[in-house]
Each structure stands twice: as C-alpha cells, then as structure tokens.
Design an enzyme around this catalytic site. Structure first.
Site, PDB file in Angstrom:
ATOM      1  N   LEU A 158       7.747   4.331   4.857  1.00 42.34           N
ATOM      2  CA  LEU A 158       7.420   3.802   6.182  1.00 42.34           C
ATOM      3  C   LEU A 158       6.289   2.801   5.943  1.00 42.34           C
ATOM      4  O   LEU A 158       5.181   3.181   5.581  1.00 42.34           O
ATOM      5  CB  LEU A 158       7.007   4.918   7.143  1.00 42.34           C
ATOM      6  CG  LEU A 158       8.110   5.909   7.490  1.00 42.34           C
ATOM      7  CD1 LEU A 158       7.610   6.972   8.458  1.00 42.34           C
ATOM      8  CD2 LEU A 158       9.333   5.205   8.063  1.00 42.34           C
ATOM      9  N   PRO A 159       6.583   1.500   6.105  1.00 40.81           N
ATOM     10  CA  PRO A 159       5.763   0.407   5.557  1.00 40.81           C
ATOM     11  C   PRO A 159       4.447   0.102   6.263  1.00 40.81           C
ATOM     12  O   PRO A 159       4.241  -0.984   6.792  1.00 40.81           O
ATOM     13  CB  PRO A 159       6.719  -0.783   5.629  1.00 40.81           C
ATOM     14  CG  PRO A 159       7.567  -0.485   6.824  1.00 40.81           C
ATOM     15  CD  PRO A 159       7.760   1.002   6.814  1.00 40.81           C
ATOM     16  N   CYS A 160       3.506   1.027   6.206  1.00 46.45           N
ATOM     17  CA  CYS A 160       2.200   0.789   6.810  1.00 46.45           C
ATOM     18  C   CYS A 160       1.427  -0.306   6.075  1.00 46.45           C
ATOM     19  O   CYS A 160       0.490  -0.889   6.627  1.00 46.45           O
ATOM     20  CB  CYS A 160       1.401   2.080   6.873  1.00 46.45           C
ATOM     21  SG  CYS A 160       1.137   2.871   5.287  1.00 46.45           S
ATOM     22  N   HIS A 161       1.845  -0.625   4.847  1.00 50.16           N
ATOM     23  CA  HIS A 161       1.169  -1.684   4.094  1.00 50.16           C
ATOM     24  C   HIS A 161       1.342  -3.051   4.743  1.00 50.16           C
ATOM     25  O   HIS A 161       0.600  -3.968   4.456  1.00 50.16           O
ATOM     26  CB  HIS A 161       1.675  -1.720   2.644  1.00 50.16           C
ATOM     27  CG  HIS A 161       3.142  -1.985   2.522  1.00 50.16           C
ATOM     28  ND1 HIS A 161       4.082  -0.965   2.581  1.00 50.16           N
ATOM     29  CD2 HIS A 161       3.839  -3.136   2.350  1.00 50.16           C
ATOM     30  CE1 HIS A 161       5.294  -1.489   2.437  1.00 50.16           C
ATOM     31  NE2 HIS A 161       5.168  -2.804   2.290  1.00 50.16           N
ATOM     32  N   ARG A 162       2.313  -3.185   5.644  1.00 49.48           N
ATOM     33  CA  ARG A 162       2.581  -4.470   6.308  1.00 49.48           C
ATOM     34  C   ARG A 162       1.684  -4.717   7.518  1.00 49.48           C
ATOM     35  O   ARG A 162       1.821  -5.732   8.201  1.00 49.48           O
ATOM     36  CB  ARG A 162       4.044  -4.522   6.754  1.00 49.48           C
ATOM     37  CG  ARG A 162       5.014  -4.489   5.593  1.00 49.48           C
ATOM     38  CD  ARG A 162       6.450  -4.512   6.060  1.00 49.48           C
ATOM     39  NE  ARG A 162       7.339  -4.258   4.931  1.00 49.48           N
ATOM     40  CZ  ARG A 162       8.533  -3.705   5.049  1.00 49.48           C
ATOM     41  NH1 ARG A 162       9.005  -3.367   6.231  1.00 49.48           N
ATOM     42  NH2 ARG A 162       9.269  -3.502   3.967  1.00 49.48           N
TER      43      ARG A 162
END
Length: 190
Positions: A158-162
């Site tokens: 789940l791309p929280c890095h974005r």
C-alpha cells in the site's frame, strides 16, 4: 563390537525410515525478506497479506499474535508469491500488486486512509498529505493522515511512499527517507 557400536550401526542401515518432522500450518506465517530498501517482515493470515513492515521482528510478531492469532510461525513458503511480487516491483518489473490484503493491524482511521490509497496515488505520481486528507473527505486531517501513513502495516504494497509534504519535500517514512527516495526514483524512471 560393543553394545553402543551395535546400536549405532543400526542407525546407518537402509531400513531406517527417517523423515523430517511435519509442523502444523500456522494461523500467521511470516518471514524476513531482504530488499534494496531494507529488511521487511512479511506476514500472511488466511491467504491475505497482513504485514509488509520495516518493524523489528519481535515487535511485529507480538502485534500479529495479539491482533490476529497467537499461532505465529516463521514459515517462508506461504509468502513465496508475496516475495516474488515485491522483488519484481523493486526491480521495476511490476507496477501493481496482485495480492489480497487485510488491514487487521491498522486502526480505524488508518483503514480509512489506506483502503483507497492505491487509487489516490497512481504509480509514478505523488500526492500530498493535505490532498489525501481532502480525498478521504477529512480536509483538516493532513497531520493525522501523515501519522496514519507512518504506521502503515503494509509498506510498499500500500504505497504510502507516494505521499509527500505540501512543499514537495520528502517527509517521514517507516523505512527511512533513503528508502522513500529509492521507491519514488524507481517509479519516476518507468
């Protein structure tokens, strides 16, 4: 030949039916997986990914035992597909994950933030904490969104890095800013 030697010689015989022990399947299977962005603890329960975390093994297995089941075993085989997809993603060969996830380790607010995160943050693009707060209809909750993402139990999947600061600055990431930078650079090259 002594009695001990006689007994030991029987152990070498072809009739010995030595098989490795068979352990029961765990309710939660986990493994530690080394990646270019650091070591991740990956865990599944009932066929769904429940953790992809930079957290330390003891803390994460305790959380899994408390929230999911006390039967938590280090069994890498059930995570083969998760590891393969994660490796493909980190090599730039995959843009999305084809995995079922379970947000058991997330709080209610984290679930609100994380559930549609892939939809709000497309591969190779970023959004801000404030924009994401608006997307989930909590426009004044930018800081709370940042806190929720900081404790994301399913990092990378789940791309929280974005999600970045309003100024465009990279701010907090469980794996560290170098890991966040690596992920964003990887996605911008594709």
């Amino acid at each position: 030949m002594t009695d001990l030697e006689r007994r030991l010689s029987r152990l070498d015989g072809p009739n010995l039916d030595a098989r490795p022990p068979v352990f029961p399947t765990a309710d939660v299977s986990y493994t530690l997986h080394d990646t270019p962005i650091g070591q991740l603890l990956l865990a599944t329960a009932a066929g769904k990914v429940v953790a992809s975390s930079f957290g330390d093994e003891e803390t994460m297995t305790h959380r899994l035992a408390t929230a999911v089941s006390p039967r938590v075993l280090r069994q890498p085989a059930p995570l083969d597909d998760v590891r393969r997809q994660l490796d493909e993603f980190l090599a730039g060969e995959r843009r999305t994950f084809d995995l079922e996830v379970d947000l058991t380790l997330a709080t209610d607010f984290q679930r609100l933030v994380l559930t549609d995160l892939p939809r709000f943050t497309a591969y190779g693009r970023t959004t801000t904490y404030g924009e994401l707060a608006g997307d989930i209809e909590r426009p004044k909750a930018a800081r709370a969104v940042g806190t929720a993402l900081g404790a994301n139990p399913l990092c990378v999947v789940l791309p929280c890095h974005r999600v970045i600061g309003a100024s465009g600055a990279l701010t907090g990431y469980a794996g560290g800013l170098d890991a966040k930078r690596f992920l964003l650079n990887l996605e911008s090259k594709s």
